[in-house]
Write a protein that holds these residues in place. Structure first.
Motif, PDB file in Angstrom:
ATOM      1  N   ILE A  29      -3.541  -4.681  -2.144  1.00 27.04           N
ATOM      2  CA  ILE A  29      -3.622  -3.886  -3.378  1.00 27.04           C
ATOM      3  C   ILE A  29      -5.041  -3.891  -3.929  1.00 27.04           C
ATOM      4  CG2 ILE A  29      -2.712  -3.607  -5.724  1.00 27.04           C
ATOM      5  CD1 ILE A  29      -0.262  -5.253  -4.829  1.00 27.04           C
ATOM      6  N   SER A  30      -5.589  -2.687  -4.117  1.00 29.04           N
ATOM      7  CA  SER A  30      -6.905  -2.600  -4.753  1.00 29.04           C
ATOM      8  C   SER A  30      -6.749  -1.922  -6.109  1.00 29.04           C
ATOM      9  CB  SER A  30      -7.849  -1.775  -3.887  1.00 29.04           C
ATOM     10  OG  SER A  30      -7.412  -0.438  -3.875  1.00 29.04           O
ATOM     11  N   ARG A  39       0.754   3.548  -3.310  1.00 30.90           N
ATOM     12  CA  ARG A  39       0.055   4.825  -3.135  1.00 30.90           C
ATOM     13  C   ARG A  39       1.010   6.015  -3.094  1.00 30.90           C
ATOM     14  NH1 ARG A  39      -4.488   4.002   1.549  1.00 30.90           N
ATOM     15  NH2 ARG A  39      -5.695   2.364   0.541  1.00 30.90           N
ATOM     16  N   SER A  84      -3.245  13.120  -3.594  1.00 29.67           N
ATOM     17  CA  SER A  84      -3.647  11.989  -2.739  1.00 29.67           C
ATOM     18  C   SER A  84      -5.050  12.226  -2.189  1.00 29.67           C
ATOM     19  CB  SER A  84      -2.686  11.832  -1.562  1.00 29.67           C
ATOM     20  OG  SER A  84      -1.416  11.538  -2.055  1.00 29.67           O
ATOM     21  N   THR A 142       0.829  -1.212   0.000  1.00 24.59           N
ATOM     22  CA  THR A 142       0.000   0.000   0.000  1.00 24.59           C
ATOM     23  C   THR A 142       0.861   1.259   0.000  1.00 24.59           C
ATOM     24  OG1 THR A 142      -1.556  -1.266   1.323  1.00 24.59           O
ATOM     25  CG2 THR A 142      -1.970   1.090   1.147  1.00 24.59           C
ATOM     26  N   SER A 143       1.876   1.279   0.903  1.00 23.29           N
ATOM     27  CA  SER A 143       2.687   2.507   0.949  1.00 23.29           C
ATOM     28  C   SER A 143       3.467   2.713  -0.341  1.00 23.29           C
ATOM     29  CB  SER A 143       3.635   2.535   2.151  1.00 23.29           C
ATOM     30  OG  SER A 143       3.784   1.298   2.711  1.00 23.29           O
ATOM     31  N   TYR A 154      -8.896   4.753   4.372  1.00 25.27           N
ATOM     32  CA  TYR A 154      -7.591   4.921   5.019  1.00 25.27           C
ATOM     33  C   TYR A 154      -7.265   3.740   5.924  1.00 25.27           C
ATOM     34  CZ  TYR A 154      -7.930   9.692   3.360  1.00 25.27           C
ATOM     35  OH  TYR A 154      -8.041  10.803   2.576  1.00 25.27           O
ATOM     36  N   ASP A 160       7.546   0.025  -8.021  1.00 27.08           N
ATOM     37  CA  ASP A 160       6.617  -0.641  -7.092  1.00 27.08           C
ATOM     38  C   ASP A 160       6.902  -2.136  -7.035  1.00 27.08           C
ATOM     39  OD1 ASP A 160       5.404   1.778  -6.740  1.00 27.08           O
ATOM     40  OD2 ASP A 160       3.693   1.371  -8.057  1.00 27.08           O
ATOM     41  N   GLY A 202      -2.006   5.228  -8.270  1.00 30.29           N
ATOM     42  CA  GLY A 202      -0.543   5.132  -8.425  1.00 30.29           C
ATOM     43  C   GLY A 202      -0.075   5.414  -9.839  1.00 30.29           C
ATOM     44  N   ASP A 259      -6.075   1.730  -5.801  1.00 26.35           N
ATOM     45  CA  ASP A 259      -4.675   2.053  -5.487  1.00 26.35           C
ATOM     46  C   ASP A 259      -3.840   2.123  -6.757  1.00 26.35           C
ATOM     47  OD1 ASP A 259      -4.904   2.249  -2.764  1.00 26.35           O
ATOM     48  OD2 ASP A 259      -4.636   0.087  -2.434  1.00 26.35           O
ATOM     49  N   ILE A 316     -11.130   5.699  -1.640  1.00 19.25           N
ATOM     50  CA  ILE A 316     -10.148   4.805  -1.018  1.00 19.25           C
ATOM     51  C   ILE A 316     -10.214   4.986   0.501  1.00 19.25           C
ATOM     52  CG2 ILE A 316      -7.686   4.293  -0.782  1.00 19.25           C
ATOM     53  CD1 ILE A 316      -7.356   5.193  -3.695  1.00 19.25           C
ATOM     54  N   ASN A 375      -8.122   9.911  -3.258  1.00 13.12           N
ATOM     55  CA  ASN A 375      -8.825   9.174  -2.200  1.00 13.12           C
ATOM     56  C   ASN A 375     -10.314   9.506  -2.187  1.00 13.12           C
ATOM     57  OD1 ASN A 375      -6.451   8.048  -1.510  1.00 13.12           O
ATOM     58  ND2 ASN A 375      -6.162   9.189   0.391  1.00 13.12           N
TER      59      ASN A 375
END
Lengths: 256, 301
Positions: A184-185, A88, A244, A84-85, A255, A154, A192, A188, A253, A248
Motif C-alpha cells: 500500500i502506497s 486500487r 485509473s 493493491t487490487s 504498474y 477495503d 482509492g 494508492d 503510480i 496513475n
C-alpha cells in the motif's frame, strides 16, 4: 430524436441537474436534516452489504491466487497483491456497483413515484425547489459516504484475505500483514478515495435524473429504476478505466 | 363576494370582460384594487410536439370569482392550471397573476408568485412519507415558522376541512375523499388569494364530492378566494353555480340555493374543446346552449 442527439440532450440535462443542485446548497433554506437522513440511509444502511462484499472478495482473491503464487514460490507477496487490487480497483468499483444497485435504484424509484403521483409538482406548487430539497441531499450524501464505504470494504477485504491465507493456507499472520503494508502506497490510497467521489456523483446524478424524468405511471417507474441501475453501473466501469489511467499518470503510480 | 340579489345587476353577456374597459369597471366598484383580475390569460398558445394543447386561450378570473373549466379528457384543462403555477410555460401569449406578467418568470421568481396560490391536485398528491400534520404544515416548515404558529394554523385548516381527528395519520391510512380534503387543507395554509382545483372530485362517491364542492363554495363566498375549478362532472357545476354559503345567526355556515330571482355572478363556466374556448358564461346559458358539442357533453350523446 436520434440516439446521438438524445445522448447529448441527456448529458446536458444531467449537467444542469448537477449544477443547480450544487448552486442550491448555498441558498436558504438549507436542508441539513435531509442531508443527514440521506447520509444515514446511504452510508449506514449500505454498510452491511458493502462489508460482506469486501470481506468475501478479499477471501476469494487469496483463495484463487495463493496456489499459483505458491507454485512460483512467491506466496509471501500474496498480501500485497490483495491490498493493491482491493484499494486500487475492486474496493471502489464493487462498492460503487453495490451502492448503485441498492441506493441508485431506491432513489430512482422514490423520485419516479413522486413524479407520477404529482408530489414533485405539489412540492414546486408549495414553493420548494425539488433540486435543492431532493436532489442535492442525495447527491452530496452519495459523494460524501461512498469513500467511507470504500475504505470499509477495503479493510474488510484485507481482513477476509488474511483469514483465508492464515486459516486455509497456513500462512504466517505477520508475513501477511507485512506483505499487505509493503503493497500500500499513499498514492494508492489517494486514488482509492478519488474514485468513489466521482462514482458517487455518477450514481447520484443518473438515478436522480432518471427518477425525475419518469413518464408513464407505475410501468414508467420500473423502467426508470432499471435504466438508472444499468446506466450508473456501466458508467462507473467506463469511468473507472479512464480515472485509473489519469490517477496513475498524475500520481506516478508504477504498474507493479 | 357575496351573491347579488338584484337580477338586473347581472349581465348575461358572456363576454362581459371583453366589452368593459378597465375604466368602466373602476367606476362600477368601490374598491379599485379589485379591478385587477386575479388571473388573466391573454392569447395563450401551447403545443406538445405537433399537438396543439391550448389555442388562443384568453379569459380572466376576477377577485372572489370561481371559474369552472370544463372539457373532455385531454382538452387542456389541467394544462391551464399548470401554466398558472408556472409548472409549464406557454409557447406564446401572456399569463398575469394579480396584474403581474409571470410568463417569462424563472423558477426562482415563480416561487414568490406561488406563495399566493394554493393548488389542490387530482389525487391529493400528499407526500406519502409525511403525516397529515406534516403535509399540512409543509409550507410553514419551509418558511421556518415557529412551532406554536404552525400547530395553530394546521389545526385551523384541518378544522376547515373537518379532519381534525386524522392529524397523526399517514396518507396511506386515508380514504380517497380524506386525501383530497387534506390536499385542500395543505393548499389553504397561508391563506392564498387564489386556489386552483384540478378535478378534485374525480372518482369520489357523490356525498364526498358534494363535501369538496361545499369547501370550494365556502372559500368563494366566505373567504373571498378566487378559484379555478377544473372538472368534467356536471353535478359539480350545479352545486358551484347555484348555491352560496352564508353564516347564519348561530355562526354556522349554511348553503342556500340561488332561487329564481337571484343569480350568482361570481361563478362562470369556461368550456374548452381541443384547446380552444368555445363557451364562456353562466350555468343557465351553458345548459341552454345549442352548441352540439356542449349538448353532447351535457347529455352524454
Amino acid at each position: 430524436m436520434n440516439s446521438f442527439k438524445k445522448f447529448i440532450f441527456q448529458l446536458q440535462e444531467i449537467t444542469n441537474l448537477i449544477i443547480s443542485a450544487f448552486l442550491g446548497v448555498f441558498k436558504k433554506p438549507h436542508y441539513l436534516v435531509d442531508l443527514i437522513r440521506q447520509m444515514d440511509i446511504i452510508g449506514v444502511g449500505s454498510l452491511p452489504i458493502v462489508l460482506l462484499t469486501g470481506f468475501f472478495t478479499g477471501g476469494v482473491l487469496i483463495l484463487q491466487t495463493y496456489p499459483t503464487f505458491q507454485y512460483y514460490s512467491i506466496q509471501s507477496t500474496v498480501g500485497r497483491t490483495v491490498a493493491t487490487s482491493l484499494i486500487r480497483e475492486l474496493g471502489p468499483v464493487l462498492t460503487a456497483l453495490m451502492v448503485s444497485g441498492r441506493i441508485g435504484s431506491a432513489i430512482s424509484a422514490e423520485l419516479g413515484s413522486m413524479v407520477v403521483s404529482q408530489q414533485i409538482d405539489a412540492m414546486r406548487a408549495l414553493g420548494t425547489d425539488p433540486m435543492r430539497k431532493l436532489v442535492a441531499p442525495r447527491l452530496l450524501a452519495l459523494i460524501f459516504m461512498l469513500p467511507f464505504l470504500t475504505v470499509a470494504a477495503d479493510i474488510f477485504g484485507i481482513i477476509g484475505g488474511g483469514l483465508v491465507a492464515t486459516g486455509i493456507f497456513n500462512m504466517d499472520y505477520n508475513a501477511y500483514i507485512t506483505s499487505v503494508r509493503s503493497g500500500i502506497s499513499t498514492a494508492d490510497i489517494i486514488g482509492g478515495i478519488v474514485k468513489p467521489l466521482v462514482f458517487g456523483l455518477i450514481i447520484g446524478s443518473i438515478s436522480c435524473y432518471k427518477g425525475l424524468t419518469t413518464e408513464g405511471g407505475t410501468v414508467g417507474v420500473g423502467r426508470s429504476t432499471t435504466n438508472s441501475v444499468v446506466l450508473a453501473s456501466i458508467w462507473v466501469i467506463i469511468f473507472d478505466f479512464f480515472l485509473s489511467r489519469a490517477i496513475n499518470t498524475v500520481l506516478d503510480i508504477k504498474y507493479i | 363576494m357575496l351573491p347579488q340579489t338584484d337580477a338586473e345587476t347581472v349581465s348575461t353577456d358572456e363576454n362581459l370582460e371583453q366589452e368593459l374597459e378597465p375604466t368602466d369597471l373602476e367606476d362600477a366598484v368601490d374598491e379599485p384594487e379589485r379591478v385587477t383580475p386575479a388571473i388573466e390569460f391573454r392569447d395563450v398558445h401551447l403545443s406538445f410536439d405537433d399537438k396543439k394543447v391550448l389555442d388562443n386561450v384568453s379569459f380572466i378570473v376576477r377577485r372572489g370569482e370561481t371559474k369552472i373549466i370544463l372539457g373532455r379528457s385531454g382538452g387542456g384543462k389541467s394544462t391551464t392550471i399548470r401554466l398558472i403555477l408556472g409548472l409549464l410555460k406557454p409557447d406564446s401569449g401572456q399569463i398575469l397573476i394579480d396584474g403581474e406578467d409571470i410568463t417569462g418568470y424563472s423558477e426562482v421568481k415563480m416561487m414568490d408568485v406561488r406563495k399566493k396560490i394554493g393548488m389542490v391536485f387530482q389525487e391529493g398528491a400528499l407526500f406519502d412519507s409525511l403525516s397529515v400534520y406534516d403535509n399540512v404544515a409543509y409550507r410553514l416548515h419551509e418558511q421556518g415558522k415557529p412551532k406554536e404558529e404552525v400547530e395553530h394554523e394546521v389545526q385551523r385548516m384541518l378544522q376547515f376541512v373537518d379532519l381534525e381527528d386524522a392529524i397523526d395519520k399517514m396518507p396511506a391510512e386515508l380514504s380517497g375523499g380524506m386525501l383530497r380534503r387534506v390536499g385542500i387543507a395543505r393548499a389553504l395554509v397561508g391563506d392564498p388569494s387564489i386556489v386552483l382545483f384540478d378535478e378534485p372530485t374525480a372518482g369520489l362517491d357523490p356525498p364526498t364530492a358534494r363535501t369538496i364542492c361545499e369547501l370550494a363554495i365556502k372559500l368563494r363566498d366566505i373567504q373571498d378566494v378566487s378559484s379555478i375549478f377544473v372538472t368534467h362532472e356536471l353535478k359539480n357545476i350545479e352545486y358551484l353555480s347555484s348555491e352560496f354559503a352564508v353564516v347564519d345567526e348561530n355562526g354556522q355556515v349554511v348553503f342556500e340555493m340561488e332561487g329564481e330571482k337571484m343569480c350568482l355572478i361570481n361563478t362562470e363556466i369556461v368550456m374548452l374543446k381541443q384547446g380552444k374556448i368555445i363557451f364562456t358564461g353562466k350555468n343557465e346559458e351553458f345548459f341552454g346552449s345549442d352548441d352540439p358539442y356542449i349538448k353532447k357533453f351535457v347529455r352524454g350523446r
